[in-house]
Design a protein around this motif. Structure first.
Motif, PDB file in Angstrom:
ATOM      1  N   UNK A  25      37.251  34.062  39.872  1.00  0.00           N
ATOM      2  CA  UNK A  25      36.902  32.841  39.139  1.00  0.00           C
ATOM      3  C   UNK A  25      36.051  31.892  39.966  1.00  0.00           C
ATOM      4  N   UNK A  26      36.045  32.077  41.291  1.00  0.00           N
ATOM      5  CA  UNK A  26      35.316  31.169  42.174  1.00  0.00           C
ATOM      6  C   UNK A  26      33.928  31.697  42.550  1.00  0.00           C
ATOM      7  N   UNK A  27      33.574  32.899  42.088  1.00  0.00           N
ATOM      8  CA  UNK A  27      32.287  33.489  42.462  1.00  0.00           C
ATOM      9  C   UNK A  27      31.156  32.895  41.618  1.00  0.00           C
ATOM     10  N   UNK A  28      30.121  32.457  42.299  1.00  0.00           N
ATOM     11  CA  UNK A  28      28.977  31.873  41.616  1.00  0.00           C
ATOM     12  C   UNK A  28      27.978  32.966  41.222  1.00  0.00           C
ATOM     13  N   UNK A  29      26.960  32.581  40.468  1.00  0.00           N
ATOM     14  CA  UNK A  29      25.906  33.523  40.110  1.00  0.00           C
ATOM     15  C   UNK A  29      25.204  34.066  41.338  1.00  0.00           C
ATOM     16  N   UNK A  30      25.037  33.214  42.349  1.00  0.00           N
ATOM     17  CA  UNK A  30      24.409  33.642  43.595  1.00  0.00           C
ATOM     18  C   UNK A  30      25.284  34.658  44.317  1.00  0.00           C
ATOM     19  N   UNK A  31      26.618  34.431  44.302  1.00  0.00           N
ATOM     20  CA  UNK A  31      27.552  35.386  44.908  1.00  0.00           C
ATOM     21  C   UNK A  31      27.414  36.757  44.263  1.00  0.00           C
ATOM     22  N   UNK A  32      27.359  36.769  42.929  1.00  0.00           N
ATOM     23  CA  UNK A  32      27.245  38.033  42.189  1.00  0.00           C
ATOM     24  C   UNK A  32      25.956  38.754  42.555  1.00  0.00           C
ATOM     25  N   UNK A  33      24.856  38.007  42.692  1.00  0.00           N
ATOM     26  CA  UNK A  33      23.576  38.612  43.056  1.00  0.00           C
ATOM     27  C   UNK A  33      23.638  39.250  44.438  1.00  0.00           C
ATOM     28  N   UNK A  34      24.319  38.591  45.362  1.00  0.00           N
ATOM     29  CA  UNK A  34      24.451  39.109  46.732  1.00  0.00           C
ATOM     30  C   UNK A  34      25.284  40.394  46.731  1.00  0.00           C
ATOM     31  N   UNK A  35      26.395  40.376  45.994  1.00  0.00           N
ATOM     32  CA  UNK A  35      27.252  41.573  45.900  1.00  0.00           C
ATOM     33  C   UNK A  35      26.491  42.709  45.218  1.00  0.00           C
ATOM     34  N   UNK A  36      25.767  42.367  44.153  1.00  0.00           N
ATOM     35  CA  UNK A  36      25.019  43.360  43.381  1.00  0.00           C
ATOM     36  C   UNK A  36      23.990  44.078  44.251  1.00  0.00           C
ATOM     37  N   UNK A  37      23.316  43.320  45.109  1.00  0.00           N
ATOM     38  CA  UNK A  37      22.301  43.914  45.987  1.00  0.00           C
ATOM     39  C   UNK A  37      22.919  44.969  46.899  1.00  0.00           C
ATOM     40  N   UNK A  38      24.172  44.761  47.301  1.00  0.00           N
ATOM     41  CA  UNK A  38      24.864  45.733  48.169  1.00  0.00           C
ATOM     42  C   UNK A  38      25.340  46.940  47.368  1.00  0.00           C
ATOM     43  N   UNK A  39      25.935  46.710  46.204  1.00  0.00           N
ATOM     44  CA  UNK A  39      26.519  47.811  45.436  1.00  0.00           C
ATOM     45  C   UNK A  39      25.459  48.736  44.847  1.00  0.00           C
ATOM     46  N   UNK A  40      24.251  48.244  44.653  1.00  0.00           N
ATOM     47  CA  UNK A  40      23.180  49.099  44.130  1.00  0.00           C
ATOM     48  C   UNK A  40      22.896  50.269  45.059  1.00  0.00           C
ATOM     49  N   UNK A  41      23.247  50.123  46.340  1.00  0.00           N
ATOM     50  CA  UNK A  41      23.000  51.181  47.324  1.00  0.00           C
ATOM     51  C   UNK A  41      24.184  52.127  47.492  1.00  0.00           C
ATOM     52  N   UNK A  42      25.258  51.909  46.719  1.00  0.00           N
ATOM     53  CA  UNK A  42      26.438  52.778  46.798  1.00  0.00           C
ATOM     54  C   UNK A  42      26.260  53.935  45.830  1.00  0.00           C
ATOM     55  N   UNK A  43      26.402  55.160  46.326  1.00  0.00           N
ATOM     56  CA  UNK A  43      26.126  56.351  45.528  1.00  0.00           C
ATOM     57  C   UNK A  43      26.941  56.395  44.251  1.00  0.00           C
ATOM     58  N   UNK A  44      28.210  55.977  44.307  1.00  0.00           N
ATOM     59  CA  UNK A  44      29.073  56.041  43.126  1.00  0.00           C
ATOM     60  C   UNK A  44      28.554  55.170  41.989  1.00  0.00           C
ATOM     61  N   UNK A  45      27.729  54.164  42.313  1.00  0.00           N
ATOM     62  CA  UNK A  45      27.276  53.214  41.301  1.00  0.00           C
ATOM     63  C   UNK A  45      25.786  53.334  40.978  1.00  0.00           C
ATOM     64  N   UNK A  46      25.078  54.279  41.603  1.00  0.00           N
ATOM     65  CA  UNK A  46      23.616  54.235  41.537  1.00  0.00           C
ATOM     66  C   UNK A  46      23.053  54.444  40.132  1.00  0.00           C
ATOM     67  N   UNK A  47      23.829  55.068  39.226  1.00  0.00           N
ATOM     68  CA  UNK A  47      23.313  55.284  37.870  1.00  0.00           C
ATOM     69  C   UNK A  47      24.010  54.395  36.837  1.00  0.00           C
ATOM     70  N   UNK A  48      24.711  53.372  37.316  1.00  0.00           N
ATOM     71  CA  UNK A  48      25.397  52.473  36.397  1.00  0.00           C
ATOM     72  C   UNK A  48      24.421  51.507  35.737  1.00  0.00           C
ATOM     73  N   UNK A  49      24.731  51.156  34.521  1.00  0.00           N
ATOM     74  CA  UNK A  49      23.945  50.151  33.818  1.00  0.00           C
ATOM     75  C   UNK A  49      24.128  48.801  34.530  1.00  0.00           C
ATOM     76  N   UNK A  50      23.067  47.997  34.643  1.00  0.00           N
ATOM     77  CA  UNK A  50      23.165  46.713  35.348  1.00  0.00           C
ATOM     78  C   UNK A  50      24.296  45.815  34.854  1.00  0.00           C
ATOM     79  N   UNK A  51      24.569  45.818  33.546  1.00  0.00           N
ATOM     80  CA  UNK A  51      25.636  44.959  33.020  1.00  0.00           C
ATOM     81  C   UNK A  51      27.002  45.402  33.511  1.00  0.00           C
ATOM     82  N   UNK A  52      27.208  46.714  33.653  1.00  0.00           N
ATOM     83  CA  UNK A  52      28.473  47.220  34.194  1.00  0.00           C
ATOM     84  C   UNK A  52      28.609  46.857  35.665  1.00  0.00           C
ATOM     85  N   UNK A  53      27.526  47.008  36.426  1.00  0.00           N
ATOM     86  CA  UNK A  53      27.573  46.647  37.838  1.00  0.00           C
ATOM     87  C   UNK A  53      27.882  45.164  38.028  1.00  0.00           C
TER      88      UNK A  53
END
Length: 395
Positions: A25-53
């Motif tokens: 509940x405390x994560x900002x939009x900027x926090x999500x963007x930072x996390x997203x940039x890291x998870x995009x490089x994780x093999x388990x998530x590489x073909x996930x739709x952006x909304x799911x990520x």
């Protein structure tokens, strides 16, 4: 023993970890963007739709565990699902449910996901213990169920760890899963296009109950929107070929989109059974999930197939696929585009399933240079008064 590890809390990675350590509940939009940039490089998530990520970035938690930590035990009722961001974990199973006689059946590496028993509250089937210092992404049961309900098709492939990331001890469970998938595909073909599996003649020789490579690719592309190209379909059939549940009649190791004959394992026996009405219905229900799973692990199989070719036999498309894979290897990030494209033309695939295999010995003249795609090797240096061992993992 000296272990060669990069700190998981380097200044470059600290920011996204801090963001994940916050309450959702405390994560900002900027926090999500930072996390997203890291998870995009994780093999388990590489073909996930952006909304799911993005949803995962909002509800996931970061965990960093030292070597030897038990995540959960066989028989426990689970509370979370996990994805491995770095490190590795041993999967231990006991026939008596006693931890003392548990046997390690395989190892989960970076890019694997596990813990799906929380979907139906079944007891954990194995004990999970960190093999080395490991970073995990954890999603609690309620959130994971919510994600599953909304993104079931996209997440289906996570219920089986990605092909190739496990050590050889897990091959039995993987083969069992692919036997099921091949049966579903065979039954679906017999239900929708039975003419595809039949006796065929070529050069005065009869081949029993075979399919043609081009027809298999055509059929697969007609069945699902997740199959976008013939190259992708080839990779999906290559998965089944590698697992031995689809075979080339002359035992060739590569699936080809050509007028070549392939036979399902079930059709190797005389008078192979025709699917019952119940099996037909099951194949219709399970076909899309099966194709989705194959579409997610097919690219790795296709890559192995290309790398097994002699460099002189590789096409321009093959070289481009290898080059694109090299772009994701951190150890090569400092190399120029020209060098990476030259590497794509000379790399050769090697697989060593047995632990303890010696690639070369100290003092020998070197003939090859290696990139570790999966797994790890021990580097043993013999000195006059000491021996030094370093473990090097894939990049």
């Amino acid at each position: 023993m000296v272990a060669a590890h990069t700190s998981s809390h380097s200044s470059e990675s600290a920011e996204w970890i801090i963001c994940l350590d916050k309450r959702p509940a405390e994560r900002s939009g900027e926090d999500v963007d930072i996390i997203l940039a890291r998870l995009k490089n994780v093999k388990a998530f590489e073909r996930f739709h952006p909304s799911l990520l993005q949803r995962i970035c909002l509800c996931g938690f970061y965990e960093c565990l030292e070597k030897g930590i038990t995540l959960y035990r066989q028989g426990d009722i689970g509370t979370s699902w996990y994805a491995v961001l770095s490190g590795s974990l041993d999967v231990k199973v006991s026939e008596t449910s006693s931890y003392q006689d548990a046997v390690t059946i395989c190892t989960l590496g970076t890019g694997t996901a596990f813990g799906e028993s929380i979907l139906d509250n079944t007891p954990r089937h194995a004990t999970i213990v960190t093999r080395e210092s490991s970073e995990l992404l954890r999603i609690e049961q309620r959130e994971f169920r919510s994600l599953w309900e909304k993104y079931h098709q996209c997440m289906a492939g996570l219920l089986v760890p990605p092909y190739g990331v496990m050590e050889s001890g897990c091959s039995d469970s993987i083969v069992l899963r692919f036997n099921l998938n091949s049966t579903i595909l065979r039954n679906a073909i017999l239900s929708r296009a039975p003419h595809m599996i039949r006796d065929r003649k070529y050069h005065l020789k009869t081949y029993r109950q075979c399919c043609v490579g081009t027809e298999l690719v055509d059929w697969q592309m007609q069945q699902s929107s997740c199959v976008h190209s013939r190259i992708q379909a080839v990779g999906m059939w290559q998965v089944l070929l590698e697992e031995g549940v689809l075979n080339h009649v002359d035992q060739e190791l590569s699936f080809q989109d050509k007028y070549l004959f392939y036979r399902f394992l079930d059709d190797e026996q005389e008078d192979a059974p025709f699917p019952s009405e119940e099996e037909r219905k099951e194949s219709q229900e399970e076909l899309q999930d099966t194709l989705l799973l194959l579409s997610q692990i097919g690219p790795d199989a296709h890559m192995r197939m290309i790398l097994r070719k002699h460099p002189s036999e590789r096409t321009a498309d093959d070289l481009e696929i290898i080059y694109e894979e090299l772009l994701h290897i951190k150890a090569l990030s400092h190399l120029s585009t020209t060098v990476k494209r030259e590497l794509a033309g000379v790399l050769i695939f090697e697989s060593h399933a047995k632990a303890g295999t010696v690639l070369f010995s100290q003092g020998e003249e070197g003939t090859s240079w290696y990139i570790i795609l999966k797994g790890s090797v021990n580097v043993v240096i013999y000195g006059k008064d000491f021996n030094r061992i370093l473990r090097v993992s894939f990049c």
